[in-house]
Design an enzyme around this catalytic site. Structure first.
Site, PDB file in Angstrom:
ATOM      1  N   LYS A  35      41.546  46.505  33.765  1.00  0.00           N
ATOM      2  CA  LYS A  35      40.898  45.378  33.074  1.00  0.00           C
ATOM      3  C   LYS A  35      39.618  45.861  32.418  1.00  0.00           C
ATOM      4  O   LYS A  35      38.805  46.565  33.037  1.00  0.00           O
ATOM      5  CB  LYS A  35      40.567  44.272  34.068  1.00  0.00           C
ATOM      6  CG  LYS A  35      39.791  43.142  33.404  1.00  0.00           C
ATOM      7  CD  LYS A  35      39.891  41.858  34.172  1.00  0.00           C
ATOM      8  CE  LYS A  35      38.861  41.720  35.247  1.00  0.00           C
ATOM      9  NZ  LYS A  35      38.712  40.343  35.709  1.00  0.00           N
TER      10      LYS A  35
HETATM   11  C1  R5P Z   1      34.165  38.955  37.396  1.00  0.00           C
HETATM   12  O1  R5P Z   1      33.554  38.862  38.420  1.00  0.00           O
HETATM   13  C2  R5P Z   1      35.598  39.020  37.461  1.00  0.00           C
HETATM   14  O2  R5P Z   1      36.149  40.289  37.531  1.00  0.00           O
HETATM   15  C3  R5P Z   1      36.322  38.181  36.445  1.00  0.00           C
HETATM   16  O3  R5P Z   1      37.602  38.045  36.953  1.00  0.00           O
HETATM   17  C4  R5P Z   1      36.402  38.718  35.041  1.00  0.00           C
HETATM   18  O4  R5P Z   1      35.152  38.939  34.488  1.00  0.00           O
HETATM   19  C5  R5P Z   1      37.241  37.806  34.155  1.00  0.00           C
HETATM   20  O5  R5P Z   1      36.661  36.586  34.003  1.00  0.00           O
HETATM   21  P1  R5P Z   1      35.978  36.132  32.650  1.00  0.00           P
HETATM   22  O6  R5P Z   1      37.102  35.915  31.671  1.00  0.00           O
HETATM   23  O7  R5P Z   1      35.264  34.877  32.979  1.00  0.00           O
HETATM   24  O8  R5P Z   1      35.077  37.222  32.167  1.00  0.00           O
END
Ligand code: R5P
Length: 290
Positions: free
Chosen positions: A203
């Site tokens: 990710k």
């Molecule tokens: C952050 O703490 C997490 O890994 C989230 O799952 C990630 O940042 C994705 O969430 P967002 O789309 O809100 O950035």
């Protein structure tokens, strides 16, 4: 003893049809074990090759994030529209119904919060990951952060070792190092480090410049986080551009659960990710579903 009376002779050998050996549909994962592939095939749709992961793990570093004050009220109704739910074990056990059948990508590390220096994490006991029937383990790596780069890389290595033993894939989560620019060069390095250490998918964040290079140099699929809340049309455009540049999906949180209409947003994002809708058409879908 088996009853041989009326035994029917086997005859359907399909001599004219050689047994198929199908290539696995996700890049860089062909040589993994059956369990890893099967779990990945639950997270990624084998038809589109893509995934819409719904991220709601923010509370483990941020506390009661806006939109996640009551996960039971805001996230549970969305689960059936996601391909995978990404959450912590605490939320999973306390509010996610065990009757739901979507795969879980379990946040598998925890440690410091936004109140101190981020990213000094330790990993969960892998037995707990098995107990909650997770389909993947998400572990963050903080490339470029002096205090936590080594420990978080070790966390990933350890988790991949455990995952290989148990057939559970690992999602490498790229954290943003304080001293490094949030550009394609940085995310190229960080995603590659995750993949080289054995992550099955990674990710990261979308970059306006050079994101296709980030995807191309990463030997396993990339999913993008959404980041801070954007106007809905812009968030759909972000997802569209990432998919066009080769991303295999999204792992989005705030742009869904902080949207005025989270369910409509889930459907519009799925339209972009799985059906190739343009941002304009997806925004129309969002408005139609509101
Ligand atoms: C952050 O703490 C997490 O890994 C989230 O799952 C990630 O940042 C994705 O969430 P967002 O789309 O809100 O950035």
């Amino acid at each position: 003893m088996a009853d041989m009376d009326g035994f029917k002779e086997a005859s359907a050998y399909g001599f004219d049809q050689p047994q198929k050996n199908e290539a696995f549909f996700l890049k860089g994962n062909e040589n993994r074990g059956w369990g890893v592939k099967n779990r990945l095939a639950r997270i990624f749709n084998p038809k589109s090759g893509h995934t819409v992961m719904l991220a709601c793990d923010h509370g483990f570093i941020m506390g009661p994030t806006s939109g996640l004050e009551r996960v039971d009220l805001t996230i549970n109704p969305l689960i059936e529209y996601a391909d995978c739910l990404m959450c912590t074990r605490g939320i999973l056990r306390s509010v996610i119904p065990p009757t739901m059948s979507k795969p879980i990508c379990l946040r598998s590390d925890g440690g410091t919060t936004i109140l101190t220096d981020l990213n000094l994490n330790r990993v969960y006991d892998v037995e707990d990951v098995v107990r909650v029937n997770a389909s993947a383990m998400a572990v963050m790596v903080a490339c470029g952060d002096k205090a936590s780069e080594m420990i978080t890389t070790q966390n990933l290595v350890h988790t991949v070792d455990m995952g290989e033993k148990l057939g559970i894939p690992v999602l490498g989560v790229t954290a943003v190092g304080k001293d490094m620019a949030r550009d394609a060069r940085y995310f190229g390095l960080a995603t590659r480090v995750c993949a080289e250490n054995g992550a099955s998918f990674v990710k990261t964040y979308y970059t306006e410049e050079g994101f296709e290079k980030v995807v191309a140099q990463c030997p396993v699929p990339i999913v993008i986080a959404g980041g801070k809340k954007l106007p809905e049309e812009q968030a759909l455009e972000l997802a569209y551009k990432a998919i066009q540049a080769g991303a295999a999906g999204v792992d989005m949180g705030r742009n869904v659960f902080q949207s005025a209409k989270p369910l409509a947003m889930m459907k519009a994002i799925a339209g972009v990710v799985h059906n190739g809708l343009t941002p304009k058409d997806a925004f129309q879908l969002y408005n139609d579903e509101k």
